[in-house]
Write a protein that holds these residues in place. Sequence first.
Motif: not given
Length: 321
Positions: A180-195
């Motif tokens: 019954d609540e909304t949570v703010e989330c955050q993600l950090q992505y690598p670039s294709f070359e980094e991955a």
Amino acid sequence: MNGEELTEQETALYDRQIRVWGVDAQRRLSKSHIFVSGLKGTAVEFCKNIVLAGVGSLTLNDDNPVTAEALAANFLIPFDENMGGGGSLAELCCDSLKDFNPMVHVSVEKGDLSSFGVDFFEKFDVVVINCCLLAAKKSVNEKCRKLSKRVAFYSVDCRDSCGEIFVDLQKYCYAKKKIDETVECQLQYPSFEEAIAIPWRSLPKRMSKLYFAMRVVERFEEVEKRKPGETSIADMANVLKLRNELCLAHSLNESQIPDTLLERLVVSTKEFPPVSAVLGGILGQEVIKAISGKGDPLKNFFFFDAVDGKGVIEDISTSTP
């Protein structure tokens, strides 16, 4: 994307979608600008999906002429279109997509993908490239990352009955509903070359075999200066040799990249339409989530193999255990 409200016409047309993901998400979609390069079957499925969803604009890039292979995988090409005649793939797809949803501005950008500079991508919110060289994936992804605003980057490849989607949303914030609540989330992505630079030995033991196989074929095409799909059974000996070299360098058992899987990717280079539909549907869903900021986004690879019918998400980043 600006904060303009939906028009009455847009509200009426997208009424069912608004009931699913809300008016704010639809507003964001209707003001978004998408760029797609490489109009093979998977990209075409994606374009159809987002045009029907109601994005603001879609820019297509593919100067290639119509071929027999294109006719077999691209349902946007008119049935009576002659090979080698008429316009480019982008021009023909543009005309068809306009009929799907007249409220979406669909246009064509001519030129080679590698010729577009950093500033070119600034006018877009999402960049999608399909069936591109390894160098192009790295280059376009890096150009998107150099911009002052966040531009979501996706690459997608479909070979025979296998497919891969890569996602880079950079630093991404989104809302997620929990009971019954909304949570703010955050993600950090690598670039294709980094991955793809992450050592294979440091990846989870149950990593998708398709990930490793795609990297081998990708590397082979780069070394041999081939375009995606320009391989055949005659290349298998050299592909297997490269596989062995890469496995040795990464301390990976060769059994993680089966000969049979590599052969499918090397020999059966044409897209399998049902798999294109699956990948195009997943990609469309992910782009809508990225634009709307609602729902858990994919991080950062998705693999699908029709042989076992499974779709697998793999998080391949520096934080991978």
